[in-house]
Design a protein around this motif. Structure first.
Motif, PDB file in Angstrom:
ATOM      1  N   GLY A 192      18.148 -14.441  -8.476  1.00  0.00           N
ATOM      2  CA  GLY A 192      16.901 -13.815  -8.941  1.00  0.00           C
ATOM      3  C   GLY A 192      16.859 -13.282  -9.995  1.00  0.00           C
ATOM      4  N   ASN A 193      17.285 -14.043 -11.208  1.00  0.00           N
ATOM      5  CA  ASN A 193      17.294 -13.619 -12.349  1.00  0.00           C
ATOM      6  C   ASN A 193      16.065 -14.327 -13.249  1.00  0.00           C
ATOM      7  OD1 ASN A 193      18.086 -12.484 -14.822  1.00  0.00           O
ATOM      8  ND2 ASN A 193      19.739 -13.922 -15.243  1.00  0.00           N
ATOM      9  N   ILE A 194      15.002 -14.064 -12.850  1.00  0.00           N
ATOM     10  CA  ILE A 194      13.960 -14.536 -13.376  1.00  0.00           C
ATOM     11  C   ILE A 194      13.129 -13.962 -14.520  1.00  0.00           C
ATOM     12  CG2 ILE A 194      11.497 -15.657 -12.960  1.00  0.00           C
ATOM     13  CD1 ILE A 194      13.796 -16.866 -11.330  1.00  0.00           C
ATOM     14  N   SER A 195      13.028 -14.521 -15.834  1.00  0.00           N
ATOM     15  CA  SER A 195      12.310 -13.886 -17.099  1.00  0.00           C
ATOM     16  C   SER A 195      10.851 -13.912 -16.691  1.00  0.00           C
ATOM     17  CB  SER A 195      12.728 -14.577 -18.411  1.00  0.00           C
ATOM     18  OG  SER A 195      12.049 -14.257 -19.437  1.00  0.00           O
ATOM     19  N   HIS A 196      10.326 -13.147 -17.494  1.00  0.00           N
ATOM     20  CA  HIS A 196       8.814 -12.937 -17.681  1.00  0.00           C
ATOM     21  C   HIS A 196       8.099 -13.852 -18.472  1.00  0.00           C
ATOM     22  CE1 HIS A 196       8.396  -9.553 -14.747  1.00  0.00           C
ATOM     23  NE2 HIS A 196       9.140  -8.932 -15.602  1.00  0.00           N
ATOM     24  N   ALA A 197       8.993 -14.578 -19.463  1.00  0.00           N
ATOM     25  CA  ALA A 197       8.308 -15.402 -20.348  1.00  0.00           C
ATOM     26  C   ALA A 197       9.275 -16.385 -20.951  1.00  0.00           C
ATOM     27  CB  ALA A 197       7.796 -14.571 -21.578  1.00  0.00           C
ATOM     28  N   TYR A 198       8.982 -17.676 -20.858  1.00  0.00           N
ATOM     29  CA  TYR A 198       9.938 -18.909 -21.347  1.00  0.00           C
ATOM     30  C   TYR A 198       9.044 -19.853 -22.250  1.00  0.00           C
ATOM     31  CZ  TYR A 198      12.502 -17.864 -16.987  1.00  0.00           C
ATOM     32  OH  TYR A 198      13.224 -17.265 -16.055  1.00  0.00           O
ATOM     33  N   ILE A 199       9.885 -20.303 -23.197  1.00  0.00           N
ATOM     34  CA  ILE A 199       9.340 -21.257 -24.106  1.00  0.00           C
ATOM     35  C   ILE A 199       9.947 -22.415 -23.801  1.00  0.00           C
ATOM     36  CG2 ILE A 199       9.173 -22.063 -26.603  1.00  0.00           C
ATOM     37  CD1 ILE A 199       8.804 -18.981 -27.374  1.00  0.00           C
ATOM     38  N   LEU A 200       9.207 -23.661 -23.655  1.00  0.00           N
ATOM     39  CA  LEU A 200       9.827 -24.992 -23.261  1.00  0.00           C
ATOM     40  C   LEU A 200       9.447 -25.767 -24.494  1.00  0.00           C
ATOM     41  CD1 LEU A 200      10.473 -23.898 -20.452  1.00  0.00           C
ATOM     42  CD2 LEU A 200       9.914 -26.400 -19.690  1.00  0.00           C
ATOM     43  N   SER A 201      10.402 -25.910 -25.447  1.00  0.00           N
ATOM     44  CA  SER A 201      10.208 -26.495 -26.724  1.00  0.00           C
ATOM     45  C   SER A 201      10.647 -28.134 -26.743  1.00  0.00           C
ATOM     46  CB  SER A 201      10.746 -25.665 -27.809  1.00  0.00           C
ATOM     47  OG  SER A 201      10.639 -26.439 -29.097  1.00  0.00           O
ATOM     48  N   GLY A 202       9.849 -28.948 -27.223  1.00  0.00           N
ATOM     49  CA  GLY A 202      10.225 -30.316 -27.308  1.00  0.00           C
ATOM     50  C   GLY A 202       9.032 -31.177 -27.684  1.00  0.00           C
ATOM     51  N   GLU A 203       9.395 -32.500 -27.966  1.00  0.00           N
ATOM     52  CA  GLU A 203       8.032 -33.309 -28.445  1.00  0.00           C
ATOM     53  C   GLU A 203       7.371 -33.638 -27.322  1.00  0.00           C
ATOM     54  OE1 GLU A 203       9.790 -37.683 -28.507  1.00  0.00           O
ATOM     55  OE2 GLU A 203      10.992 -36.425 -29.634  1.00  0.00           O
ATOM     56  N   GLU A 204       6.254 -34.214 -27.626  1.00  0.00           N
ATOM     57  CA  GLU A 204       5.313 -34.536 -26.511  1.00  0.00           C
ATOM     58  C   GLU A 204       5.812 -35.966 -25.640  1.00  0.00           C
ATOM     59  OE1 GLU A 204       0.587 -36.293 -26.264  1.00  0.00           O
ATOM     60  OE2 GLU A 204       1.265 -35.832 -28.171  1.00  0.00           O
ATOM     61  N   GLY A 205       5.862 -35.645 -24.528  1.00  0.00           N
ATOM     62  CA  GLY A 205       6.042 -36.731 -23.417  1.00  0.00           C
ATOM     63  C   GLY A 205       7.692 -36.407 -23.015  1.00  0.00           C
ATOM     64  N   ILE A 206       8.027 -35.433 -23.522  1.00  0.00           N
ATOM     65  CA  ILE A 206       9.867 -35.351 -23.203  1.00  0.00           C
ATOM     66  C   ILE A 206      10.160 -34.839 -21.951  1.00  0.00           C
ATOM     67  CG2 ILE A 206      10.179 -33.037 -24.055  1.00  0.00           C
ATOM     68  CD1 ILE A 206      12.265 -35.887 -25.335  1.00  0.00           C
ATOM     69  N   GLY A 207       9.118 -34.115 -21.400  1.00  0.00           N
ATOM     70  CA  GLY A 207       9.322 -33.482 -19.913  1.00  0.00           C
ATOM     71  C   GLY A 207       9.032 -32.247 -19.754  1.00  0.00           C
ATOM     72  N   LYS A 208       8.425 -31.628 -20.773  1.00  0.00           N
ATOM     73  CA  LYS A 208       8.393 -29.934 -20.409  1.00  0.00           C
ATOM     74  C   LYS A 208       7.397 -29.473 -19.231  1.00  0.00           C
ATOM     75  CE  LYS A 208       6.547 -29.694 -24.863  1.00  0.00           C
ATOM     76  NZ  LYS A 208       6.472 -31.177 -25.064  1.00  0.00           N
ATOM     77  N   MET A 209       6.437 -30.360 -19.249  1.00  0.00           N
ATOM     78  CA  MET A 209       5.332 -30.154 -17.962  1.00  0.00           C
ATOM     79  C   MET A 209       6.108 -30.346 -16.582  1.00  0.00           C
ATOM     80  SD  MET A 209       2.498 -28.735 -16.979  1.00  0.00           S
ATOM     81  CE  MET A 209       1.423 -28.635 -18.359  1.00  0.00           C
ATOM     82  N   THR A 210       6.741 -31.372 -16.592  1.00  0.00           N
ATOM     83  CA  THR A 210       7.358 -31.791 -15.541  1.00  0.00           C
ATOM     84  C   THR A 210       8.575 -30.512 -15.062  1.00  0.00           C
ATOM     85  OG1 THR A 210       7.216 -34.065 -15.972  1.00  0.00           O
ATOM     86  CG2 THR A 210       8.893 -33.633 -14.316  1.00  0.00           C
ATOM     87  N   LEU A 211       9.290 -30.240 -15.888  1.00  0.00           N
ATOM     88  CA  LEU A 211      10.204 -29.095 -15.572  1.00  0.00           C
ATOM     89  C   LEU A 211       9.655 -27.829 -15.369  1.00  0.00           C
ATOM     90  CD1 LEU A 211      12.729 -29.878 -18.559  1.00  0.00           C
ATOM     91  CD2 LEU A 211      13.425 -29.868 -16.139  1.00  0.00           C
ATOM     92  N   ALA A 212       8.334 -27.532 -16.035  1.00  0.00           N
ATOM     93  CA  ALA A 212       7.672 -26.264 -15.710  1.00  0.00           C
ATOM     94  C   ALA A 212       6.945 -26.496 -14.418  1.00  0.00           C
ATOM     95  CB  ALA A 212       6.651 -25.979 -16.725  1.00  0.00           C
ATOM     96  N   ARG A 213       6.457 -27.259 -13.786  1.00  0.00           N
ATOM     97  CA  ARG A 213       5.980 -27.728 -12.558  1.00  0.00           C
ATOM     98  C   ARG A 213       6.980 -27.528 -11.460  1.00  0.00           C
ATOM     99  NH1 ARG A 213       1.365 -29.425 -11.182  1.00  0.00           N
ATOM    100  NH2 ARG A 213       2.159 -30.977  -9.549  1.00  0.00           N
ATOM    101  N   ALA A 214       8.248 -28.118 -11.878  1.00  0.00           N
ATOM    102  CA  ALA A 214       9.274 -27.848 -10.945  1.00  0.00           C
ATOM    103  C   ALA A 214       9.888 -26.460 -10.681  1.00  0.00           C
ATOM    104  CB  ALA A 214      10.433 -29.032 -11.171  1.00  0.00           C
ATOM    105  N   PHE A 215       9.869 -25.991 -11.757  1.00  0.00           N
ATOM    106  CA  PHE A 215      10.325 -24.498 -11.807  1.00  0.00           C
ATOM    107  C   PHE A 215       9.201 -23.531 -11.001  1.00  0.00           C
ATOM    108  CE2 PHE A 215      10.699 -20.230 -14.112  1.00  0.00           C
ATOM    109  CZ  PHE A 215      12.019 -19.841 -13.596  1.00  0.00           C
ATOM    110  N   ALA A 216       8.205 -23.814 -11.203  1.00  0.00           N
ATOM    111  CA  ALA A 216       7.200 -23.186 -10.570  1.00  0.00           C
ATOM    112  C   ALA A 216       6.910 -23.152  -9.097  1.00  0.00           C
ATOM    113  CB  ALA A 216       5.632 -23.298 -11.508  1.00  0.00           C
ATOM    114  N   MET A 217       7.270 -24.822  -8.894  1.00  0.00           N
ATOM    115  CA  MET A 217       7.212 -25.135  -7.465  1.00  0.00           C
ATOM    116  C   MET A 217       8.371 -24.368  -6.447  1.00  0.00           C
ATOM    117  SD  MET A 217       6.956 -28.888  -5.946  1.00  0.00           S
ATOM    118  CE  MET A 217       6.874 -29.158  -4.163  1.00  0.00           C
ATOM    119  N   SER A 218       9.417 -24.283  -7.510  1.00  0.00           N
ATOM    120  CA  SER A 218      10.731 -24.012  -6.514  1.00  0.00           C
ATOM    121  C   SER A 218      10.383 -22.228  -6.476  1.00  0.00           C
ATOM    122  CB  SER A 218      11.987 -24.203  -7.494  1.00  0.00           C
ATOM    123  OG  SER A 218      12.052 -25.556  -7.535  1.00  0.00           O
TER     124      SER A 218
END
Length: 324
Positions: free
Chosen positions: A24-50
């Motif tokens: 239950g240790n959820i931050s209010h704001a995250y930055i996912l940093s990395g080059e285009e296509g590296i998987g940022k959106m995939t990780l963000a969506r999986a986190f949100a879905m979970s």
């Protein structure tokens, strides 16, 4: 793409997200940093879905997961922007700041995903800062960025920054062969170009233009000793619009020549299907000559970036390739 279980690689980030959810240790704001296509959106969506899943596992079966997978979840907001080059203050005020006043419709969180967040103007960042500093307890903001240095220091200091790293080459190879059905030699080329970026590898695998450029460049290199210079020059004119990728192909080709000359081990080659041509070059080139070729490729790239004439630059490069 559904939950964490379907993501290739990124084990450390997945472990971090899973532990955060479990504790239950959820931050209010995250930055996912990395080059285009590296998987940022995939990780963000999986986190949100979970986070929104009734079992907190992105089960794919509960009502929340089914809504998420159909892109109809009311508590997940993907921030849009009309201007291609910037995300303006009005975009943030209307889609984030004002919207955070509305409680989640059905879950414990309301998640805002801002892709290409490096395009946020300073004014937009300042508008977002007020929400990050004093957010409602249910708000989670995820900034996906190719360049974290584009953020104001005040934003950086109030977000948890997670850097999305390239994958191991073998993981990319396994994906291209196992999931995309590519031949090993083609997968090897795409993997070498992608440099651990699964999204880029997939895009290259689907690109007829890339495969055509690759085939034309290999044809030039294989025939560099036995065809007239003017013919090689004409072929290079055909790939002028893709010269950056052409030079990268040349780098990888001569990397293989050096490796084979040093080891005689074909298993180490990227261009495994061209072993005979690479062996011929390795047998007929010195290490000093191959070093001169690599330097010539670098010089050609520098000259082209400095707007030196294309034909002159290419002719000098081809002469070096032929003489070594």
């Amino acid at each position: 793409m559904a939950g964490f279980q379907e993501i290739i690689g990124h084990e450390q980030l997945i472990s971090y997200f899973k532990k955060s959810i479990a504790h239950g240790n959820i931050s209010h704001a995250y930055i996912l940093s990395g080059e285009e296509g590296i998987g940022k959106m995939t990780l963000a969506r999986a986190f949100a879905m979970s986070l929104l899943c009734e079992t907190k596992t992105a089960c794919g079966r509960c009502h929340s997961c089914r809504q998420f997978l159909s892109d109809n979840h009311p508590d997940v907001i993907y921030v849009q922007h009309e201007k291609e080059q910037s995300i303006g203050v009005d975009d943030i005020r209307e889609q984030v700041v004002a919207d955070t006043e509305i409680r989640p419709y059905q879950g414990g969180f309301k998640i805002y995903i801002i892709d290409e967040a490096e395009k946020l103007t300073p004014q937009a960042q300042n508008a977002l800062l007020k929400t990050i500093e004093e957010p409602p307890e249910y708000v989670v903001i995820m900034l996906l960025s190719n360049h974290e240095e584009s953020f104001l220091q005040t934003i950086l200091s109030r977000c948890i920054t997670l850097r999305v790293r390239p994958l191991a080459d073998q993981a990319v190879m396994n994906y291209l062969i196992g999931s995309r059905g590519m031949e090993q030699h083609q997968a090897g080329v795409c993997t070498a170009f992608a440099r651990g970026n699964l999204g880029k590898a997939a895009a290259l695998a689907d690109s007829e233009e890339f495969m055509d450029m690759h085939a034309k460049t290999i044809d030039i290199l294989k025939n560099i000793y036995n065809e007239p210079l003017y013919l090689s020059r004409e072929k290079m004119m055909e790939v002028k619009g893709e010269i950056s990728e052409v030079l990268d192909t040349m780098r990888l080709w001569y990397r293989d020549v050096v490796v084979f000359k040093a080891t005689q081990d074909s298993n180490l080659l990227i261009f495994k299907d061209e072993q005979q041509a690479i062996k011929y070059m390795a047998d007929h080139s010195s290490f000093n000559g191959l070093n001169e070729i690599q330097n010539a490729i670098e010089k050609a790239e520098v000259r082209l970036k400095a707007n030196v004439g294309y034909e002159l630059t290419i002719e000098l490069l081809l002469l070096t390739l032929r003489e070594n």
